[in-house]
Enzyme design. Structure first.
Site, short mmCIF file in Angstrom:
data_model
loop_
_atom_site.label_atom_id
_atom_site.label_comp_id
_atom_site.label_asym_id
_atom_site.label_seq_id
_atom_site.Cartn_x
_atom_site.Cartn_y
_atom_site.Cartn_z
N GLU A 80 -22.81 107.15 13.86
CA GLU A 80 -22.74 105.73 13.45
C GLU A 80 -23.95 104.90 13.88
O GLU A 80 -23.80 103.80 14.41
CB GLU A 80 -21.45 105.10 13.99
CG GLU A 80 -20.20 105.80 13.51
CD GLU A 80 -18.92 105.12 14.00
OE1 GLU A 80 -18.97 104.26 14.89
OE2 GLU A 80 -17.86 105.47 13.46
N ASN B 245 -23.65 111.96 11.87
CA ASN B 245 -22.31 111.65 11.35
C ASN B 245 -22.17 110.13 11.18
O ASN B 245 -22.54 109.36 12.07
CB ASN B 245 -21.28 112.16 12.37
CG ASN B 245 -19.85 112.19 11.85
OD1 ASN B 245 -19.58 112.74 10.79
ND2 ASN B 245 -18.93 111.60 12.61
N HIS C 19 -13.42 107.79 5.93
CA HIS C 19 -12.24 106.95 6.17
C HIS C 19 -12.11 105.99 4.99
O HIS C 19 -12.91 105.06 4.85
CB HIS C 19 -12.39 106.15 7.47
CG HIS C 19 -12.51 107.01 8.69
ND1 HIS C 19 -11.47 107.81 9.12
CD2 HIS C 19 -13.52 107.18 9.57
CE1 HIS C 19 -11.86 108.44 10.23
NE2 HIS C 19 -13.08 108.09 10.51
N GLU D 37 -13.96 113.40 9.04
CA GLU D 37 -12.85 112.63 9.63
C GLU D 37 -11.96 112.06 8.53
O GLU D 37 -11.52 110.91 8.59
CB GLU D 37 -13.40 111.47 10.49
CG GLU D 37 -14.34 111.92 11.58
CD GLU D 37 -14.88 110.77 12.43
OE1 GLU D 37 -14.35 109.64 12.35
OE2 GLU D 37 -15.84 110.99 13.19
N ASP E 251 -9.46 110.54 6.11
CA ASP E 251 -8.14 109.94 5.95
C ASP E 251 -8.22 108.90 4.84
O ASP E 251 -9.27 108.32 4.60
CB ASP E 251 -7.55 109.39 7.26
CG ASP E 251 -8.43 108.42 8.01
OD1 ASP E 251 -9.36 107.84 7.42
OD2 ASP E 251 -8.19 108.23 9.22
C1 XIL Z 1 -11.14 107.04 16.99
C2 XIL Z 1 -9.93 107.76 17.56
O1 XIL Z 1 -9.19 108.31 16.50
C3 XIL Z 1 -9.08 106.79 18.35
O2 XIL Z 1 -8.05 107.49 19.04
C4 XIL Z 1 -9.93 106.03 19.35
O3 XIL Z 1 -9.14 105.04 19.99
C5 XIL Z 1 -11.13 105.39 18.68
O4 XIL Z 1 -11.87 106.37 18.00
N1 XIL Z 1 -15.16 107.16 13.82
C6 XIL Z 1 -15.30 108.16 14.76
C7 XIL Z 1 -14.16 108.57 15.60
O5 XIL Z 1 -16.36 108.80 14.79
O6 XIL Z 1 -14.57 109.00 16.88
C8 XIL Z 1 -13.14 107.48 15.72
O7 XIL Z 1 -12.00 108.01 16.41
C9 XIL Z 1 -12.77 106.94 14.36
C10 XIL Z 1 -13.97 106.36 13.67
#
Ligand code: XIL
Length: 302
Positions: A127, A169, A206, A235, A237
């Site tokens: 990020e 990422n 996401h 990741e 969802d």
């Molecule tokens: C999130 C986790 O799912 C949570 O449990 C935590 O509180 C915060 O981080 N991008 C990422 C992940 O790269 O590491 C994040 O994970 C979600 C967004």
């Protein structure tokens, strides 16, 4: 295949999930995770605050627990993440300049060395780009140490674990027409041109109504892959329910399968109740561990 991992394996890909270490005592959780997935990402346990709570005092116990579970069940591990503006330990949050740069590089080196040989792919940097139309780097304490902090992190990671694939990422990099996508693309192109060691780009993926699955996702993945890197959905969802959610999952799978160097897909949790955004019911299993429509569409598309 009759499971996500078996179906993905038919085309040489993996299908993974984030794992939360404190849930490994939940047998419904581990039964689903073990059956369906062959790649594991620690949801929080390998982050900076978890692994270096005090400067130069490393704690790998929570990360090791997840690696141990993965290895004993025949799964590979994605490492997440070595350098990030978020979830930094308190001591790091207030650092700056060369002290911070050196602390970051030491962190990358120590963590990657601890897990050397056990990580399929590392999210070396997470990020680092700004949202919106600027195409700029995100302002952060790490960015303020100098624009070359990202490549410095990648070089340190390569030296520490030469066999892990090294990934950049990020999120909101799915739509090819977005400035943030173009900015990451230009960085990767520059890294490849200059020999900075980068092997893969992770797309967090996401999605929700404000950030829908783009129609041009296969184009985005294909354009990055053409730079000579693997691409991974890291990741995934998708907020929603029913057929609408299921069709969006299918679209992601189709986009990945359309790109030879899209090597795997990971969802960010097992059941909806395990999600960091549980209210969005964004995952493939409901809170009782039942397969959702999104599961069936995903399996059928693999
Ligand atoms: C999130 C986790 O799912 C949570 O449990 C935590 O509180 C915060 O981080 N991008 C990422 C992940 O790269 O590491 C994040 O994970 C979600 C967004």
């Amino acid at each position: 295949g009759s499971t996500l991992q078996a179906a993905a394996s038919e085309s040489g890909r993996y299908f993974g999930t984030a794992i939360a270490g404190h849930k490994l005592s939940d047998s419904q959780y581990t039964t689903i995770a073990n059956r369906e997935f062959n790649m594991v990402t620690a949801e929080n346990e390998m982050k900076l605050d978890a692994t270096e709570p005090n400067q130069n005092q490393f704690n790998f116990s929570a990360g090791d627990q997840i690696v141990s579970w993965a290895r004993s069940n025949g799964k590979q591990v994605r490492g997440h993440t070595l350098a990030w503006h978020s979830q930094q330990p308190g001591w790091m949050q207030n650092m700056s300049g060369s002290a911070l740069r050196n602390a970051m590089l030491n962190h990358v080196t120590q963590v990657a060395t601890h897990y050397r040989g056990q990580i399929h792919s590392w999210d070396v940097v997470n990020e680092a780009f700004a949202d919106g139309s600027s195409g700029a780097r995100r302002d952060s304490n790490l960015q303020r140490t100098g624009n070359d902090w990202i490549e410095a992190a990648f070089r340190a990671a390569r030296a520490a674990d030469p066999n892990a694939k090294l990934c950049y990422n990020d999120y909101n990099t799915d739509n090819w027409s977005h400035a943030k996508t173009q900015a990451v693309y230009n960085m990767v192109r520059d890294f490849k041109a200059r020999g900075v060691p980068i092997d893969c780009v992770g797309f967090q993926a996401h999605f929700n109504s404000g950030n829908p699955v783009p129609n041009n996702y296969h184009e985005t993945l294909g354009n990055f892959a053409a730079l000579g890197v693997d691409v991974q959905i890291t990741e995934l969802d998708i907020a929603g329910s029913g057929t609408s959610q299921a069709e969006q999952y299918r679209g992601i799978v189709q986009a990945c399968l359309a790109v030879a160097r899209c090597t795997g897909i990971s969802v960010w949790g097992v059941r909806d109740s395990d999600s960091w955004r549980a209210g969005d019911t964004p995952l493939l299993f409901d809170g009782n561990g039942n397969k959702k429509a999104a599961y069936h569409y995903t399996l059928d598309a693999l």
